[in-house]
Enzyme design. Structure first.
Site, PDB file in Angstrom:
ATOM      1  N   CYS A 113       0.859  -1.174   0.000  1.00 21.10           N
ATOM      2  CA  CYS A 113       0.000   0.000   0.000  1.00 21.10           C
ATOM      3  C   CYS A 113       0.899   1.228   0.000  1.00 21.10           C
ATOM      4  CB  CYS A 113      -0.943  -0.009   1.212  1.00 21.10           C
ATOM      5  SG  CYS A 113      -0.074   0.007   2.796  1.00 21.10           S
ATOM      6  N   THR A 114       0.381   2.385   0.326  1.00 17.44           N
ATOM      7  CA  THR A 114       1.158   3.619   0.233  1.00 17.44           C
ATOM      8  C   THR A 114       2.316   3.654   1.229  1.00 17.44           C
ATOM      9  OG1 THR A 114      -0.833   4.784  -0.466  1.00 17.44           O
ATOM     10  CG2 THR A 114       1.033   6.134   0.253  1.00 17.44           C
TER      11      THR A 114
END
Length: 245
Positions: A186-187
């Protein structure tokens, strides 16, 4: 390389916090005094934050946070911008710092799922398999609109509308991942950490990308990743060199 005079930090830590209300008041007061802007989320399972301001002010706030032994290991990811990317400061207490709606998934109360260093992931993607010869599947745990801005080459994208959709999507696609090495990402790492715990519960061979895309950019320059990384502030995205798009 520094570009701009506003320091942007993002980080999270799963740690048990029984004093959420008092902690919120203390962190908000100090951030206001330092004229910082951004979002700080606090829950019984930990802290998740995105802050920006002059470097001296940001570093002072982080230093005070780390003075609390519970946050001593906090390691923010840094980037720079010419302008303040947040409009205001929000410090909130939430039921979860990232909502999955699975009360049994509590990273603050369980061993962490195996974390994969960005350099190791880049090597696996270079060679086309993990060190045991298994196929590597990059599993994007972000929302669909984030994936549209950029993703790892060939990543699995379940077109999530929100992270709390992930458990149902996993139930529908679990068998497709059997026998493969699944790397959730994810980020910044918070969503893929929770996702990795659920993947482990399902008996899958699982890793989480340590530090998420932002740390991968920092350590590898973004090889095997195409496009930008969406961020939830006025920058909207960053390139592989962590500069605003």
């Amino acid at each position: 390389m520094q570009s701009g005079h506003i320091l942007n930090i993002s980080c999270y830590l799963f740690v048990s916090l029984p004093d959420t209300a008092a902690l919120r008041d203390r962190l908000e007061a100090r951030a206001l005094a330092l004229a910082l802007k951004g979002t700080v989320l606090i829950a019984e399972e930990g802290i998740n934050l995105f802050l920006a301001g002059p470097a001296e002010a940001v570093n002072a706030w982080v230093a005070e946070l780390r003075a609390d032994a519970r946050f001593a290991t906090l390691t923010p990811k840094e980037s720079w911008s010419e302008v303040q990317p947040f409009q205001r400061l929000k410090v909130k207490v939430k039921p979860e710092i990232i909502r999955m709606n699975r009360p049994t998934v509590r990273p603050d109360q369980a061993p962490r799922a195996p974390a994969l260093a960005p350099a190791t992931l880049a090597r696996w993607l270079d060679q086309g398999h993990d060190d045991d010869g298994r196929e590597v599947v990059m599993l994007d745990t972000r929302n669909g609109f984030e994936v549209d801005q950029g993703a790892f080459d060939g990543a699995v994208d379940w077109r999530l509308d929100k992270f709390s959709d992930f458990p149902d999507a996993l139930a529908a696609h679990r068998d497709e991942l059997e026998g493969k090495t699944v790397v959730s990402y994810c980020t910044g790492g918070i969503r893929c950490e929770k996702a990795a715990m659920l993947l482990e519960e399902q008996g899958l061979i699982t890793w989480q990308l340590d530090g998420g895309i932002l740390k991968y950019f920092e350590d590898t320059g973004g090889k095997h990743y195409h496009g930008n990384c969406f961020v939830f502030d006025d920058r909207r995205g960053v390139n592989a060199d962590l500069s605003p798009t």
